[in-house]
Design a protein around this motif. Structure first.
Motif, PDB file in Angstrom:
ATOM      1  N   ARG A   1     -26.141   4.984 -16.627  1.00  0.00           N
ATOM      2  CA  ARG A   1     -24.913   5.753 -16.823  1.00  0.00           C
ATOM      3  C   ARG A   1     -24.395   6.264 -15.489  1.00  0.00           C
ATOM      4  NH1 ARG A   1     -22.299   9.371 -20.383  1.00  0.00           N
ATOM      5  NH2 ARG A   1     -20.356   9.885 -19.276  1.00  0.00           N
ATOM      6  N   LEU A   2     -25.298   6.729 -14.630  1.00  0.00           N
ATOM      7  CA  LEU A   2     -24.877   7.236 -13.330  1.00  0.00           C
ATOM      8  C   LEU A   2     -24.241   6.136 -12.486  1.00  0.00           C
ATOM      9  CD1 LEU A   2     -27.768   9.656 -12.267  1.00  0.00           C
ATOM     10  CD2 LEU A   2     -25.468  10.237 -13.049  1.00  0.00           C
ATOM     11  N   ALA A   3     -24.837   4.954 -12.531  1.00  0.00           N
ATOM     12  CA  ALA A   3     -24.297   3.834 -11.758  1.00  0.00           C
ATOM     13  C   ALA A   3     -22.874   3.512 -12.209  1.00  0.00           C
ATOM     14  CB  ALA A   3     -25.194   2.613 -11.911  1.00  0.00           C
ATOM     15  N   ASN A   4     -22.633   3.567 -13.519  1.00  0.00           N
ATOM     16  CA  ASN A   4     -21.292   3.308 -14.051  1.00  0.00           C
ATOM     17  C   ASN A   4     -20.301   4.380 -13.589  1.00  0.00           C
ATOM     18  OD1 ASN A   4     -22.019   0.986 -15.432  1.00  0.00           O
ATOM     19  ND2 ASN A   4     -22.539   2.100 -17.320  1.00  0.00           N
ATOM     20  N   GLU A   5     -20.753   5.636 -13.591  1.00  0.00           N
ATOM     21  CA  GLU A   5     -19.881   6.732 -13.161  1.00  0.00           C
ATOM     22  C   GLU A   5     -19.572   6.623 -11.668  1.00  0.00           C
ATOM     23  OE1 GLU A   5     -18.322   8.623 -15.048  1.00  0.00           O
ATOM     24  OE2 GLU A   5     -19.374   8.205 -16.926  1.00  0.00           O
ATOM     25  N   PHE A   6     -20.551   6.208 -10.899  1.00  0.00           N
ATOM     26  CA  PHE A   6     -20.331   6.000  -9.468  1.00  0.00           C
ATOM     27  C   PHE A   6     -19.264   4.932  -9.247  1.00  0.00           C
ATOM     28  CE2 PHE A   6     -24.915   7.393  -8.256  1.00  0.00           C
ATOM     29  CZ  PHE A   6     -24.505   8.717  -8.265  1.00  0.00           C
ATOM     30  N   ARG A   7     -19.344   3.865 -10.022  1.00  0.00           N
ATOM     31  CA  ARG A   7     -18.362   2.780  -9.885  1.00  0.00           C
ATOM     32  C   ARG A   7     -16.966   3.248 -10.311  1.00  0.00           C
ATOM     33  NH1 ARG A   7     -22.913  -0.070 -12.004  1.00  0.00           N
ATOM     34  NH2 ARG A   7     -23.832  -1.413 -10.392  1.00  0.00           N
ATOM     35  N   ASN A   8     -16.908   4.083 -11.338  1.00  0.00           N
ATOM     36  CA  ASN A   8     -15.619   4.631 -11.768  1.00  0.00           C
ATOM     37  C   ASN A   8     -14.995   5.479 -10.657  1.00  0.00           C
ATOM     38  OD1 ASN A   8     -15.839   3.447 -14.283  1.00  0.00           O
ATOM     39  ND2 ASN A   8     -16.688   5.285 -15.261  1.00  0.00           N
ATOM     40  N   TYR A   9     -15.831   6.237  -9.978  1.00  0.00           N
ATOM     41  CA  TYR A   9     -15.371   7.073  -8.867  1.00  0.00           C
ATOM     42  C   TYR A   9     -14.776   6.200  -7.764  1.00  0.00           C
ATOM     43  CZ  TYR A   9     -15.832   9.968  -4.629  1.00  0.00           C
ATOM     44  OH  TYR A   9     -15.611  10.626  -3.444  1.00  0.00           O
ATOM     45  N   LEU A  10     -15.480   5.121  -7.415  1.00  0.00           N
ATOM     46  CA  LEU A  10     -15.005   4.230  -6.354  1.00  0.00           C
ATOM     47  C   LEU A  10     -13.739   3.489  -6.780  1.00  0.00           C
ATOM     48  CD1 LEU A  10     -18.407   2.739  -5.087  1.00  0.00           C
ATOM     49  CD2 LEU A  10     -17.026   4.541  -4.022  1.00  0.00           C
ATOM     50  N   THR A  11     -13.657   3.129  -8.058  1.00  0.00           N
ATOM     51  CA  THR A  11     -12.451   2.458  -8.570  1.00  0.00           C
ATOM     52  C   THR A  11     -11.240   3.376  -8.466  1.00  0.00           C
ATOM     53  OG1 THR A  11     -13.739   1.100 -10.107  1.00  0.00           O
ATOM     54  CG2 THR A  11     -11.394   1.382 -10.590  1.00  0.00           C
ATOM     55  N   SER A  12     -11.451   4.645  -8.802  1.00  0.00           N
ATOM     56  CA  SER A  12     -10.364   5.623  -8.703  1.00  0.00           C
ATOM     57  C   SER A  12      -9.923   5.796  -7.258  1.00  0.00           C
ATOM     58  CB  SER A  12     -10.824   6.964  -9.275  1.00  0.00           C
ATOM     59  OG  SER A  12      -9.831   7.944  -9.119  1.00  0.00           O
ATOM     60  N   ARG A  13     -10.886   5.842  -6.354  1.00  0.00           N
ATOM     61  CA  ARG A  13     -10.568   5.972  -4.930  1.00  0.00           C
ATOM     62  C   ARG A  13      -9.768   4.753  -4.439  1.00  0.00           C
ATOM     63  NH1 ARG A  13     -10.216   9.249  -1.228  1.00  0.00           N
ATOM     64  NH2 ARG A  13     -11.415   8.073   0.293  1.00  0.00           N
ATOM     65  N   LYS A  14     -10.130   3.583  -4.908  1.00  0.00           N
ATOM     66  CA  LYS A  14      -9.438   2.361  -4.488  1.00  0.00           C
ATOM     67  C   LYS A  14      -7.986   2.375  -4.940  1.00  0.00           C
ATOM     68  CE  LYS A  14      -9.826  -2.686  -4.652  1.00  0.00           C
ATOM     69  NZ  LYS A  14     -10.616  -3.841  -5.172  1.00  0.00           N
ATOM     70  N   ALA A  15      -7.758   2.805  -6.187  1.00  0.00           N
ATOM     71  CA  ALA A  15      -6.383   2.867  -6.706  1.00  0.00           C
ATOM     72  C   ALA A  15      -5.561   3.892  -5.940  1.00  0.00           C
ATOM     73  CB  ALA A  15      -6.416   3.213  -8.192  1.00  0.00           C
ATOM     74  N   MET A  16      -6.193   5.018  -5.615  1.00  0.00           N
ATOM     75  CA  MET A  16      -5.493   6.077  -4.889  1.00  0.00           C
ATOM     76  C   MET A  16      -5.086   5.608  -3.491  1.00  0.00           C
ATOM     77  SD  MET A  16      -6.279   8.339  -2.223  1.00  0.00           S
ATOM     78  CE  MET A  16      -8.047   8.391  -2.313  1.00  0.00           C
ATOM     79  N   LYS A  17      -5.930   4.800  -2.852  1.00  0.00           N
ATOM     80  CA  LYS A  17      -5.645   4.343  -1.487  1.00  0.00           C
ATOM     81  C   LYS A  17      -4.395   3.464  -1.423  1.00  0.00           C
ATOM     82  CE  LYS A  17     -10.419   4.628   0.093  1.00  0.00           C
ATOM     83  NZ  LYS A  17     -11.605   3.917   0.593  1.00  0.00           N
ATOM     84  N   LYS A  18      -4.115   2.747  -2.496  1.00  0.00           N
ATOM     85  CA  LYS A  18      -2.916   1.914  -2.517  1.00  0.00           C
ATOM     86  C   LYS A  18      -1.656   2.770  -2.381  1.00  0.00           C
ATOM     87  CE  LYS A  18      -4.831  -1.922  -5.213  1.00  0.00           C
ATOM     88  NZ  LYS A  18      -4.716  -2.722  -6.467  1.00  0.00           N
ATOM     89  N   ALA A  19      -1.657   3.917  -3.070  1.00  0.00           N
ATOM     90  CA  ALA A  19      -0.519   4.841  -2.967  1.00  0.00           C
ATOM     91  C   ALA A  19      -0.442   5.426  -1.563  1.00  0.00           C
ATOM     92  CB  ALA A  19      -0.651   5.954  -4.002  1.00  0.00           C
ATOM     93  N   ILE A  20      -1.597   5.693  -0.961  1.00  0.00           N
ATOM     94  CA  ILE A  20      -1.646   6.244   0.396  1.00  0.00           C
ATOM     95  C   ILE A  20      -1.072   5.248   1.393  1.00  0.00           C
ATOM     96  CG2 ILE A  20      -3.188   6.896   2.283  1.00  0.00           C
ATOM     97  CD1 ILE A  20      -2.978   9.111   0.356  1.00  0.00           C
ATOM     98  N   TRP A  21      -1.462   4.000   1.278  1.00  0.00           N
ATOM     99  CA  TRP A  21      -0.980   2.976   2.210  1.00  0.00           C
ATOM    100  C   TRP A  21       0.540   2.792   2.103  1.00  0.00           C
ATOM    101  CZ3 TRP A  21      -5.528  -0.524   0.325  1.00  0.00           C
ATOM    102  CH2 TRP A  21      -6.709  -0.068   0.934  1.00  0.00           C
ATOM    103  N   LYS A  22       1.066   2.904   0.884  1.00  0.00           N
ATOM    104  CA  LYS A  22       2.522   2.827   0.708  1.00  0.00           C
ATOM    105  C   LYS A  22       3.202   4.009   1.392  1.00  0.00           C
ATOM    106  CE  LYS A  22       6.120   2.487  -2.828  1.00  0.00           C
ATOM    107  NZ  LYS A  22       6.420   2.414  -4.286  1.00  0.00           N
ATOM    108  N   ALA A  23       2.605   5.200   1.271  1.00  0.00           N
ATOM    109  CA  ALA A  23       3.157   6.395   1.919  1.00  0.00           C
ATOM    110  C   ALA A  23       3.107   6.254   3.432  1.00  0.00           C
ATOM    111  CB  ALA A  23       2.398   7.639   1.471  1.00  0.00           C
ATOM    112  N   LEU A  24       2.035   5.670   3.950  1.00  0.00           N
ATOM    113  CA  LEU A  24       1.932   5.446   5.400  1.00  0.00           C
ATOM    114  C   LEU A  24       3.019   4.492   5.883  1.00  0.00           C
ATOM    115  CD1 LEU A  24      -1.960   5.185   5.804  1.00  0.00           C
ATOM    116  CD2 LEU A  24      -0.477   6.876   6.913  1.00  0.00           C
TER     117      LEU A  24
END
Length: 280
Positions: A121-144
């Motif tokens: 379960r922890l491994a899945n939650e860790f992956r969810n965290y990284l997936t969320s970070r990846k999606a957020m970075k796309k918005a950041i790169w557009k802002a840059l």
């Protein structure tokens, strides 16, 4: 401190005037610290930028400052600056949203870790965290990319009066500070360096040490790296380290959130003041 200069004047402040000197000093300090890459140094720059916008708002109260901005020949440049300020506010919103999203994911993951779920379960939650970070970075790169667009417009030469020149300088340094904030949140620079390091790891130990130091200086990146390490090693004994890094990340996020929120209010105030001047 800026409030002491609210006295009205019949002339545009000279370079020796306290408010003009303060603006110059603030601009120079912010330019000198453009390479800021830690949460504390970036937070310091956000505070400095807030003070700078306060000083600009005082400058805009002078009658001749208002007359200069209201001139028809300056209208196109003023409107361009207003367009830029609107885009900068949008970038601020993107940065705040990214921080909020990262904070929520961080808090949720901390809550799960405190309940000590099973390793799978922890491994899945860790992956969810990284997936969320990846999606957020796309918005950041557009802002840059939007920041680069505004920056390119500012670099276009033209005949500018003293007030327009000051406002352009303020907008340019605002872009620089926001760029450092976005890069810190996304950890894009540090990640690209880490990627390059992976190709020559056996030959360039010194560069590895430098990258590790940069990672330690970025609490958000440190938390992300700890999560990745835990997944890769499949060793849940590293959970305590992940918790520690997540806590540090949350604290740095909180500081940046507060700095961006205050800066947004200052920028809106300046924008409204300029709009009122040119609409009279």
């Amino acid at each position: 401190m800026a409030a002491s200069y609210h006295a009205r004047s019949n002339s545009l402040p000279s370079r020796q005037h306290p408010i003009a000197s303060q603006i110059d000093d603030d601009l120079n300090r912010l330019r000198a610290s453009q390479s800021a890459s830690t949460s504390s140094s970036i937070g310091h720059n956000l505070n400095g930028l807030q003070n700078l916008h306060d000083c600009v708002d005082v400058l805009l109260q002078f009658p001749l400052t208002q007359q200069a901005l209201a001139q028809e020949k300056q209208r196109e440049m003023v409107e361009e600056l207003l367009d830029g300020s609107l885009m900068l506010l949008d970038v601020c919103t993107t940065a705040k949203d990214a921080l909020l999203q990262t904070k929520e994911c961080t808090q949720e993951l901390q809550s799960i870790l405190r309940r000590r779920r099973g390793a799978e379960r922890l491994a899945n939650e860790f992956r969810n965290y990284l997936t969320s970070r990846k999606a957020m970075k796309k918005a950041i790169w557009k802002a840059l990319a939007n920041l680069k667009h505004i920056q390119n417009k500012l670099s276009t030469p033209g005949e500018n009066g003293a007030v327009i020149s000051i406002l352009r300088d303020v907008e340019a340094v605002t872009i620089s500070v926001l760029e450092s904030v976005l890069s810190f949140i996304s950890a894009s620079e540090a990640e690209s360096k880490s990627s390059r390091w992976s190709l020559v790891s056996k030959l360039m130990h010194q560069k590895k040490v430098m990258c590790e130091e940069e990672q330690k200086a970025n609490e958000i990146l440190s938390a992300e790296a700890a999560v990745r390490s835990c997944i890769k090693s499949e060793n849940m004994k590293h959970v305590e380290n992940v918790q520690k890094e997540l806590q540090s990340s949350e604290l740095s996020i909180q500081d940046l959130e507060e700095g961006l929120e205050t800066l947004s209010r200052r920028m809106i105030k300046t924008r409204v003041t300029v709009l009122n001047i040119i609409s009279c």
